[in-house]
Design a protein around this motif. Structure first.
Motif, PDB file in Angstrom:
ATOM      1  N   MET A  17      72.276 -43.754  12.733  1.00  0.00           N
ATOM      2  CA  MET A  17      70.889 -44.002  11.699  1.00  0.00           C
ATOM      3  C   MET A  17      69.917 -42.834  12.976  1.00  0.00           C
ATOM      4  N   ASN A  18      69.250 -42.102  12.117  1.00  0.00           N
ATOM      5  CA  ASN A  18      68.403 -41.144  12.760  1.00  0.00           C
ATOM      6  C   ASN A  18      67.078 -41.949  13.228  1.00  0.00           C
ATOM      7  N   GLN A  19      66.651 -41.686  14.429  1.00  0.00           N
ATOM      8  CA  GLN A  19      65.413 -42.037  14.768  1.00  0.00           C
ATOM      9  C   GLN A  19      64.530 -41.124  14.287  1.00  0.00           C
ATOM     10  N   PRO A  20      63.145 -41.624  13.983  1.00  0.00           N
ATOM     11  CA  PRO A  20      62.138 -40.604  13.638  1.00  0.00           C
ATOM     12  C   PRO A  20      61.620 -39.788  14.832  1.00  0.00           C
ATOM     13  N   ILE A  21      61.260 -38.315  14.504  1.00  0.00           N
ATOM     14  CA  ILE A  21      60.746 -37.846  15.968  1.00  0.00           C
ATOM     15  C   ILE A  21      59.401 -38.083  16.251  1.00  0.00           C
ATOM     16  N   ASN A  22      59.092 -38.376  17.377  1.00  0.00           N
ATOM     17  CA  ASN A  22      57.564 -38.664  17.689  1.00  0.00           C
ATOM     18  C   ASN A  22      57.216 -37.148  17.951  1.00  0.00           C
ATOM     19  N   GLU A  23      56.329 -36.727  17.020  1.00  0.00           N
ATOM     20  CA  GLU A  23      55.594 -35.416  16.832  1.00  0.00           C
ATOM     21  C   GLU A  23      54.749 -35.131  18.018  1.00  0.00           C
ATOM     22  N   ARG A  24      54.037 -36.242  18.444  1.00  0.00           N
ATOM     23  CA  ARG A  24      53.101 -36.075  19.438  1.00  0.00           C
ATOM     24  C   ARG A  24      53.863 -35.826  20.871  1.00  0.00           C
ATOM     25  N   GLU A  25      54.782 -36.493  21.177  1.00  0.00           N
ATOM     26  CA  GLU A  25      55.871 -36.352  22.057  1.00  0.00           C
ATOM     27  C   GLU A  25      56.395 -34.934  22.277  1.00  0.00           C
ATOM     28  N   MET A  26      56.978 -34.632  21.076  1.00  0.00           N
ATOM     29  CA  MET A  26      57.656 -33.566  20.900  1.00  0.00           C
ATOM     30  C   MET A  26      56.649 -32.185  21.257  1.00  0.00           C
ATOM     31  N   ILE A  27      55.366 -32.259  20.910  1.00  0.00           N
ATOM     32  CA  ILE A  27      54.468 -31.243  20.946  1.00  0.00           C
ATOM     33  C   ILE A  27      53.896 -30.968  22.518  1.00  0.00           C
ATOM     34  N   ALA A  28      53.889 -32.192  23.139  1.00  0.00           N
ATOM     35  CA  ALA A  28      53.820 -32.292  24.526  1.00  0.00           C
ATOM     36  C   ALA A  28      54.610 -31.827  25.410  1.00  0.00           C
ATOM     37  N   TYR A  29      55.897 -32.206  25.026  1.00  0.00           N
ATOM     38  CA  TYR A  29      56.941 -31.490  25.566  1.00  0.00           C
ATOM     39  C   TYR A  29      57.110 -29.915  25.466  1.00  0.00           C
ATOM     40  N   ILE A  30      56.798 -29.467  24.392  1.00  0.00           N
ATOM     41  CA  ILE A  30      56.874 -27.990  24.063  1.00  0.00           C
ATOM     42  C   ILE A  30      55.584 -27.442  24.819  1.00  0.00           C
ATOM     43  N   ALA A  31      54.471 -27.780  24.899  1.00  0.00           N
ATOM     44  CA  ALA A  31      53.492 -27.530  25.786  1.00  0.00           C
ATOM     45  C   ALA A  31      53.716 -27.551  27.159  1.00  0.00           C
ATOM     46  N   GLY A  32      54.217 -28.354  27.450  1.00  0.00           N
ATOM     47  CA  GLY A  32      54.546 -28.383  28.968  1.00  0.00           C
ATOM     48  C   GLY A  32      55.401 -27.284  29.168  1.00  0.00           C
ATOM     49  N   LYS A  33      56.362 -27.080  28.522  1.00  0.00           N
ATOM     50  CA  LYS A  33      57.490 -25.972  28.837  1.00  0.00           C
ATOM     51  C   LYS A  33      57.090 -24.528  28.653  1.00  0.00           C
ATOM     52  N   THR A  34      55.862 -24.593  27.659  1.00  0.00           N
ATOM     53  CA  THR A  34      55.736 -23.134  27.107  1.00  0.00           C
ATOM     54  C   THR A  34      54.394 -22.755  27.476  1.00  0.00           C
ATOM     55  N   LYS A  35      53.375 -23.570  27.961  1.00  0.00           N
ATOM     56  CA  LYS A  35      52.057 -23.605  28.253  1.00  0.00           C
ATOM     57  C   LYS A  35      51.119 -22.920  27.012  1.00  0.00           C
ATOM     58  N   ALA A  36      51.700 -23.069  25.784  1.00  0.00           N
ATOM     59  CA  ALA A  36      51.140 -22.856  24.692  1.00  0.00           C
ATOM     60  C   ALA A  36      50.270 -24.058  24.260  1.00  0.00           C
ATOM     61  N   ASP A  37      49.136 -23.301  23.381  1.00  0.00           N
ATOM     62  CA  ASP A  37      48.101 -24.319  22.904  1.00  0.00           C
ATOM     63  C   ASP A  37      48.852 -25.356  21.939  1.00  0.00           C
ATOM     64  N   PRO A  38      48.376 -26.683  22.115  1.00  0.00           N
ATOM     65  CA  PRO A  38      49.048 -27.722  21.119  1.00  0.00           C
ATOM     66  C   PRO A  38      48.805 -27.450  19.645  1.00  0.00           C
TER      67      PRO A  38
END
Length: 92
Positions: free
Chosen positions: A1-22
């Motif tokens: 069963m696929n768990q839904p993606i936590n978009e806020r968590e994912m964006i925070a993760y990406i911002a942390g890795k890339t330093k890009a604006d959320p």
């Protein structure tokens, strides 16, 4: 069963890795979803996404003000996040 993606968590993760604006990350992901949704599935029902085509598509959107390297980093970080969560993988 696929768990839904936590978009806020994912964006925070990406911002942390890339330093890009959320907000920029959200915009890139929105365009990515449009591209994926318009892609045609093959006979097996799989959708093969060429990352270069995806980056070109995102960069061609008028509201995207980021450079190619930043867009690639955002998409790579998203894939890292999805793979860490067991929600995506690469096909050889």
């Amino acid at each position: 069963m696929n768990q839904p993606i936590n978009e806020r968590e994912m964006i925070a993760y990406i911002a942390g890795k890339t330093k890009a604006d959320p907000q920029a990350i959200t915009l890139i992901l929105k365009h990515e979803q449009t591209f994926i949704n318009s892609a045609k599935a093959n006979a097996k029902g799989d959708v093969d996404i060429d990352s270069d085509d995806l980056v070109d598509y995102v960069l061609s959107r008028r509201d995207v003000k980021l450079d190619e390297l930043t867009v690639e980093r955002i998409l790579d970080a998203e894939m890292d996040y999805l793979m860490d969560k067991g929600l995506a993988g690469y096909v050889d």
